[in-house]
Design a protein around this motif. Sequence first.
Motif, mmCIF file in Angstrom:
data_model
loop_
_atom_site.group_PDB
_atom_site.id
_atom_site.type_symbol
_atom_site.label_atom_id
_atom_site.label_comp_id
_atom_site.label_asym_id
_atom_site.label_seq_id
_atom_site.Cartn_x
_atom_site.Cartn_y
_atom_site.Cartn_z
ATOM 1 N N ASP A 48 16.571 3.343 34.372
ATOM 2 C CA ASP A 48 16.937 1.915 34.350
ATOM 3 C C ASP A 48 17.955 1.651 33.251
ATOM 4 O O ASP A 48 18.536 0.573 33.179
ATOM 5 C CB ASP A 48 15.705 1.026 34.066
ATOM 6 C CG ASP A 48 14.685 1.107 35.184
ATOM 7 O OD1 ASP A 48 15.091 1.401 36.317
ATOM 8 O OD2 ASP A 48 13.488 0.866 34.918
ATOM 9 N N ALA A 50 21.429 2.399 31.672
ATOM 10 C CA ALA A 50 22.713 3.014 32.023
ATOM 11 C C ALA A 50 23.320 3.682 30.797
ATOM 12 O O ALA A 50 23.241 3.160 29.683
ATOM 13 C CB ALA A 50 23.662 1.945 32.553
ATOM 14 N N PRO A 88 25.924 -3.832 18.511
ATOM 15 C CA PRO A 88 26.029 -5.250 18.876
ATOM 16 C C PRO A 88 24.841 -5.695 19.732
ATOM 17 O O PRO A 88 24.173 -4.849 20.346
ATOM 18 C CB PRO A 88 27.321 -5.320 19.687
ATOM 19 C CG PRO A 88 27.978 -4.004 19.574
ATOM 20 C CD PRO A 88 27.004 -3.009 19.050
ATOM 21 N N PRO A 89 24.579 -6.988 19.813
ATOM 22 C CA PRO A 89 23.453 -7.468 20.631
ATOM 23 C C PRO A 89 23.709 -7.226 22.123
ATOM 24 O O PRO A 89 24.855 -7.161 22.554
ATOM 25 C CB PRO A 89 23.416 -8.979 20.338
ATOM 26 C CG PRO A 89 24.745 -9.320 19.772
ATOM 27 C CD PRO A 89 25.277 -8.080 19.124
ATOM 28 N N GLY A 90 22.604 -7.060 22.853
ATOM 29 C CA GLY A 90 22.697 -6.942 24.319
ATOM 30 C C GLY A 90 23.213 -5.604 24.802
ATOM 31 O O GLY A 90 23.726 -5.489 25.914
ATOM 32 N N THR A 91 23.073 -4.550 23.996
ATOM 33 C CA THR A 91 23.595 -3.247 24.422
ATOM 34 C C THR A 91 22.499 -2.291 24.885
ATOM 35 O O THR A 91 22.765 -1.128 25.157
ATOM 36 C CB THR A 91 24.407 -2.586 23.275
ATOM 37 O OG1 THR A 91 23.665 -2.732 22.058
ATOM 38 C CG2 THR A 91 25.759 -3.236 23.132
ATOM 39 N N GLY A 92 21.255 -2.769 24.925
ATOM 40 C CA GLY A 92 20.188 -1.946 25.507
ATOM 41 C C GLY A 92 19.239 -1.313 24.503
ATOM 42 O O GLY A 92 18.480 -0.408 24.859
ATOM 43 N N LYS A 93 19.225 -1.793 23.272
ATOM 44 C CA LYS A 93 18.344 -1.185 22.266
ATOM 45 C C LYS A 93 16.870 -1.392 22.647
ATOM 46 O O LYS A 93 16.083 -0.452 22.643
ATOM 47 C CB LYS A 93 18.637 -1.771 20.865
ATOM 48 C CG LYS A 93 20.050 -1.424 20.386
ATOM 49 C CD LYS A 93 20.345 -1.928 18.996
ATOM 50 C CE LYS A 93 20.628 -3.420 18.918
ATOM 51 N NZ LYS A 93 21.796 -3.861 19.705
ATOM 52 N N THR A 94 16.533 -2.644 22.978
ATOM 53 C CA THR A 94 15.135 -2.933 23.344
ATOM 54 C C THR A 94 14.767 -2.201 24.636
ATOM 55 O O THR A 94 13.678 -1.612 24.749
ATOM 56 C CB THR A 94 14.949 -4.455 23.530
ATOM 57 O OG1 THR A 94 15.479 -5.114 22.385
ATOM 58 C CG2 THR A 94 13.498 -4.828 23.712
ATOM 59 N N LEU A 95 15.701 -2.213 25.573
ATOM 60 C CA LEU A 95 15.449 -1.560 26.865
ATOM 61 C C LEU A 95 15.170 -0.064 26.663
ATOM 62 O O LEU A 95 14.231 0.488 27.240
ATOM 63 C CB LEU A 95 16.702 -1.752 27.737
ATOM 64 C CG LEU A 95 16.558 -1.551 29.220
ATOM 65 C CD1 LEU A 95 15.675 -2.639 29.826
ATOM 66 C CD2 LEU A 95 17.926 -1.575 29.904
ATOM 67 N N LEU A 219 25.839 0.590 35.119
ATOM 68 C CA LEU A 219 25.035 -0.604 34.851
ATOM 69 C C LEU A 219 25.144 -1.610 36.011
ATOM 70 O O LEU A 219 24.156 -2.208 36.436
ATOM 71 C CB LEU A 219 25.530 -1.226 33.544
ATOM 72 C CG LEU A 219 24.531 -2.050 32.768
ATOM 73 C CD1 LEU A 219 24.782 -1.905 31.290
ATOM 74 C CD2 LEU A 219 24.581 -3.502 33.139
ATOM 75 N N GLY A 247 26.152 -4.904 27.767
ATOM 76 C CA GLY A 247 25.320 -4.698 28.946
ATOM 77 C C GLY A 247 24.690 -6.006 29.411
ATOM 78 O O GLY A 247 24.557 -6.274 30.608
ATOM 79 N N THR A 251 25.177 -7.865 32.965
ATOM 80 C CA THR A 251 24.029 -8.258 33.795
ATOM 81 C C THR A 251 24.178 -9.730 34.204
ATOM 82 O O THR A 251 23.907 -10.099 35.350
ATOM 83 C CB THR A 251 22.714 -8.032 33.017
ATOM 84 O OG1 THR A 251 22.662 -6.660 32.658
ATOM 85 C CG2 THR A 251 21.493 -8.370 33.840
HETATM 86 P P1 ADP Z 1 19.508 -5.372 22.574
HETATM 87 O O1 ADP Z 1 18.088 -5.026 22.262
HETATM 88 O O2 ADP Z 1 20.477 -4.279 22.260
HETATM 89 O O3 ADP Z 1 19.949 -6.693 22.015
HETATM 90 P P2 ADP Z 1 18.517 -5.480 25.284
HETATM 91 O O4 ADP Z 1 17.949 -4.112 25.413
HETATM 92 O O5 ADP Z 1 17.558 -6.604 25.045
HETATM 93 O O6 ADP Z 1 19.648 -5.529 24.159
HETATM 94 O O7 ADP Z 1 19.391 -5.779 26.579
HETATM 95 C C1 ADP Z 1 19.430 -7.057 27.192
HETATM 96 C C2 ADP Z 1 19.605 -6.881 28.684
HETATM 97 O O8 ADP Z 1 20.922 -6.358 28.968
HETATM 98 C C3 ADP Z 1 18.657 -5.869 29.293
HETATM 99 O O9 ADP Z 1 17.437 -6.473 29.656
HETATM 100 C C4 ADP Z 1 19.429 -5.374 30.495
HETATM 101 O O10 ADP Z 1 19.339 -6.300 31.560
HETATM 102 C C5 ADP Z 1 20.876 -5.397 30.011
HETATM 103 N N1 ADP Z 1 21.328 -4.113 29.461
HETATM 104 C C6 ADP Z 1 21.911 -3.928 28.252
HETATM 105 N N2 ADP Z 1 22.258 -2.648 28.069
HETATM 106 C C7 ADP Z 1 21.880 -1.980 29.184
HETATM 107 C C8 ADP Z 1 21.970 -0.611 29.622
HETATM 108 N N3 ADP Z 1 22.509 0.349 28.858
HETATM 109 N N4 ADP Z 1 21.479 -0.296 30.839
HETATM 110 C C9 ADP Z 1 20.922 -1.234 31.633
HETATM 111 N N5 ADP Z 1 20.823 -2.538 31.295
HETATM 112 C C10 ADP Z 1 21.294 -2.925 30.093
#
Ligand code: ADP
Length: 321
Positions: A48, A50, A88-95, A219, A247, A251
Motif C-alpha cells: 500500500d 508507494a 515534509p508532511p504527507g510523504t507516507g511516514k505514518t503509513l 501512488l 503523496g 491522493t
Molecule cells: P506523513 O506521516 O508523512 O505526514 P502520512 O503517512 O500520514 O504522511 O500520509 C498521508 C496520506 O498520504 C496517506 O494516508 C496516503 O493516503 C498518502 N500517501 C503519502 N505517501 C504515500 C506513499 N508513499 N504511498 C501511498 N500513499 C501515500
Amino acid sequence: MKKQKLENYQNAVKDVKSKVKYDGSHPELAARLEKEILDTNPGVKWDDVAGLSDAKRILQETVVLPLFMPEYFQRIRRPWRGVLMFGPPGTGKTLLAKAVATECGMTFMNISCSSLFGNWYGESERLTRCLFELARAHAPTMNFIDDIDSLCKHETSRRLKSELLVQIDGLNNSNSTSGKMVTLLAATNFPGNLDEALRRRLEKRIYIPLPYFETRKELIQINLKSIELAPEVDIEQVAQKTEGYSGDDLTNICRDASLNGMRQKIAGKTIHEIKNILKSEMLKIPVTMEDFLEAVDKIKPTVSSGDIQRHEKWYSEFGSS
Ligand code: ADP
C-alpha cells in the motif's frame, strides 16, 4: 520471510495478544490510552506504500529482522535504539510505520506528541511511563511517536523529554533480555528542532522525501485500484505534471478527479432526482483525463522548495543511508 512462515508468526502473535492483560501501576490511565492510541491491527500492507524503497530497506534491517531473528541481533549487532523518519508532511511516514507494524504483527501505538502530551499537561511523566508499560504488555509493539520535535520546543516539555530519554534507554536493555520487543519509531517534519540528546537516541535517521516520478505513478495506481478509468487516461502524464506534490497532495488529486463524474451527473438535479439515479450507474462513470487535469489545476502542492532545502541540508549533516 516466506509467506506461510510469516502468517504462522502473525497468528502466533495474535494468539498471545488475545491473552494480554496490563498489570502496571496506572490501570486507569492505561485503559484510557488503550482506547485512544492503541491499534492491534493497523491493516496497512507493504504494497500500500508507494516507492520509498530505501526507507523500506532500512526499516527491514532496523525493525523487521531483529524481531524475527533476535539471537542474531545481539551485542554489537543489537537493534538500533530508536529510528527517526524525517521529511515534509504527507510523504507516507505514518503509513510506512503502520505497514511495518502490520507486517510484523506488532501492536501499533500512535502517539502524537503535540496533541497527546498537550492534553495531559502536568501528568506527562506518568503518562510516558505508562505508555512504555503498556507497550511492553502488548509486545511486540511499535511505539510510533509523531511530531517528536515538539518535545524540544518548549521549556515546559523538559521533564517529559528527560523521562522519554530514560524510557528509550531502558527499552534497549529490556528488549535484549526479555524478548518482548518494543520498537521506537519517531517522525518529524522539523528535524532541525531536535536537540543533541534526542538525536543521539534516534540512531537511524531516514529521509522520507517527496515522491519521485516513478513513485508518483505507483501512488496514483494504488489510489485508483478499484476505480473505473476512461481508456485515454495517461497516468505517466499526470505523474509528470505533479512534480513537487506530496503523496497526500496526490491522493487528494485522485480523490477529487474520481468525484468529478458524479458532480457532472448530479449537476442541476434535485435531491429526489439524485436519489433515483442507480448506484450501479454512478459507479460505472469512468474517471477521464480531463478530470485529472482539472484536479491538478485546482489542487496546489503543499510543500515549499524552502522546506525541501531545509530537509536536504539536515539529511546531508545527520541522515542515514
Ligand atoms: P506523513 O506521516 O508523512 O505526514 P502520512 O503517512 O500520514 O504522511 O500520509 C498521508 C496520506 O498520504 C496517506 O494516508 C496516503 O493516503 C498518502 N500517501 C503519502 N505517501 C504515500 C506513499 N508513499 N504511498 C501511498 N500513499 C501515500
